[in-house]
Design an enzyme around this catalytic site. Structure first.
Site, short mmCIF file in Angstrom:
data_model
loop_
_atom_site.label_atom_id
_atom_site.label_comp_id
_atom_site.label_asym_id
_atom_site.label_seq_id
_atom_site.Cartn_x
_atom_site.Cartn_y
_atom_site.Cartn_z
N SER A 50 0.79 -1.23 0.00
CA SER A 50 0.00 0.00 0.00
C SER A 50 0.82 1.29 0.00
O SER A 50 0.25 2.38 -0.12
CB SER A 50 -0.97 0.00 1.17
OG SER A 50 -2.01 -0.93 0.94
N GLY A 107 2.65 -0.97 4.14
CA GLY A 107 2.17 -1.78 3.04
C GLY A 107 2.21 -3.26 3.36
O GLY A 107 3.10 -3.71 4.09
N TYR A 161 -10.33 2.38 5.96
CA TYR A 161 -9.35 2.05 4.92
C TYR A 161 -9.98 1.10 3.90
O TYR A 161 -10.48 0.04 4.26
CB TYR A 161 -8.14 1.39 5.57
CG TYR A 161 -6.92 1.32 4.70
CD1 TYR A 161 -5.94 2.30 4.77
CD2 TYR A 161 -6.75 0.28 3.80
CE1 TYR A 161 -4.81 2.23 3.97
CE2 TYR A 161 -5.63 0.20 3.00
CZ TYR A 161 -4.65 1.18 3.09
OH TYR A 161 -3.54 1.11 2.29
N SER A 162 -9.93 1.49 2.64
CA SER A 162 -10.51 0.67 1.57
C SER A 162 -9.61 0.72 0.36
O SER A 162 -9.38 1.79 -0.22
CB SER A 162 -11.91 1.15 1.20
OG SER A 162 -12.39 0.47 0.06
N ASN A 163 -9.10 -0.43 -0.06
CA ASN A 163 -8.26 -0.49 -1.25
C ASN A 163 -9.00 -0.05 -2.50
O ASN A 163 -8.40 0.41 -3.47
CB ASN A 163 -7.71 -1.90 -1.42
CG ASN A 163 -6.68 -2.24 -0.36
OD1 ASN A 163 -5.58 -1.72 -0.37
ND2 ASN A 163 -7.04 -3.11 0.57
#
Length: 360
Positions: A84, A315, A179-181
């Site tokens: 990330s 990440g 948090y959202s990819n």
């Protein structure tokens, strides 16, 4: 370590678990090495490498093995999947475009990508994880035994977005932080719309080439990590399984980049010192809100218990966990890569020790 696309080791964990603040002294290489050794003997990590800068003091350290069944040491400047931390590269490109007048941060995303997502969601909310978009990775078979089904699959951003938009929003846009990819799948598509080219080309042109980040790449469907690198492992059907090779398109603009501690350090310094963004956008990337008190635009912004403020991102992707952290004045910096081991364990206490030594 868990198989995730978001960071397995986070500064949020540090803030939650750190005890008494330590005196502000230069980082002790011996204690840094002890912390790394604890990480690799905790049971959840096979290898670790770190790059530390504390004023004029700069050094690297490593611990553990690069590969099961071998005595080969972890390369001191080996390549690894940064997960990330990719988001900070993407947000930097977007803010460069915003500084060029290409879009309005507070405009709805659908102004530029009609019909893509809920019309209430703004670009800022996507970049700051306050959009409410369901995280598509929650619907993927990411447990080690199941991940083999999709390990080499090619994913399109449209497939990932379809998973997310097939679910209701987690909350009304702008009312919470989560948090959202998926947010950075949208961000990658927005870069492509605004530049008229693949997002990875924009990252290369605007960041990698100007900073001479020759060991950093946006791999696409390439399943290999080229050059020296340590291997990550998980347990599948009760046996160790090398998870190093995989198709990183499953992470795309949310987490596919491969880099080194040296390149991440160069990027972190350039970003924090204002070389990549105009002053107005430099303020935006680090701007937090009551809804998002510890996250700017693709950038974690946190104050440690000892009072030190840090910028950066963590990440995580199968096999690898990483950190890029710097004080805003770049005086203290840390870049870390940890490869996973098939046995379970908790490296976080040793990670806390490491961050305390470097920053506190």
């Amino acid at each position: 370590m868990r198989i995730r696309l978001v960071a397995a080791l986070t500064t949020a964990g540090l803030i939650a678990t750190t005890g008494t603040a330590l005196a502000d002294t230069s980082a002790d290489r011996k204690i840094v090495q002890e912390a790394l050794d604890q990480i690799t003997t905790s049971g959840g990590s096979l290898g670790a490498q770190v790059r530390v800068t504390d004023g004029h003091q700069r050094f690297t350290a490593r611990s553990g093995k690069a590969e099961l069944g071998s005595n080969r040491r972890v390369p001191e400047n080996g390549r690894f999947r940064v997960g990330s931390i990719t988001k900070t590269f993407v947000s930097t490109v977007l803010l460069q475009l915003q500084g060029e007048g290409k879009f309005d941060l507070d405009a709805p995303v659908v102004r530029y990508l009609p019909g893509l997502i809920d019309g209430r969601i703004t670009v800022r909310q996507v970049m700051q994880h306050t959009s409410g978009l369901y995280d598509y990775t929650k619907a993927l078979p990411l447990d080690p035994d199941e991940f083999e089904q999709i390990r080499y699959k090619h994913w399109t951003p449209q497939e990932m977005l379809k998973i997310s938009t097939g679910k209701p929003l987690d909350f009304d846009p702008g009312t919470r932080w989560s948090y959202s990819n998926t947010n950075y799948v949208v961000a990658g598509l927005l870069v492509e719309k605004l530049t008229g080219r693949p997002y990875e080309k924009a990252v290369q042109q605007r960041i990698l080439k100007p900073l001479h980040l020759d060991d950093t790449e946006v791999p696409g469907d390439d399943v290999d990590i080229h050059g020296p690198h340590a291997h990550g492992y998980v347990t599948v059907a009760g046996k160790p399984n090398d998870i190093t090779r995989l198709n990183p398109s499953v992470a795309w603009a949310a987490g596919e980049i491969i880099s080194t501690t040296r390149d991440l350090d160069t990027f972190g310094v350039a970003l924090a010192s204002g070389r990549l963004l105009k002053p107005a956008q430099q303020q935006e990337i680090a701007k937090t809100t009551a809804v998002s008190p510890e996250y700017g635009l693709g950038l974690q912004v946190q104050t440690l218990p000892c009072g030190t403020k840090v910028w950066g991102h963590g990440g995580g992707i199968p096999g690898y966990s990483s950190q890029l952290l710097t004080t805003p004045d770049t005086h203290k910096r840390l870049e870390l890569s940890i490869t996973s081991a098939p046995a379970g364990g908790d490296p976080n206490p040793a990670f806390v020790k490491l961050l305390n030594e470097v920053f506190c």
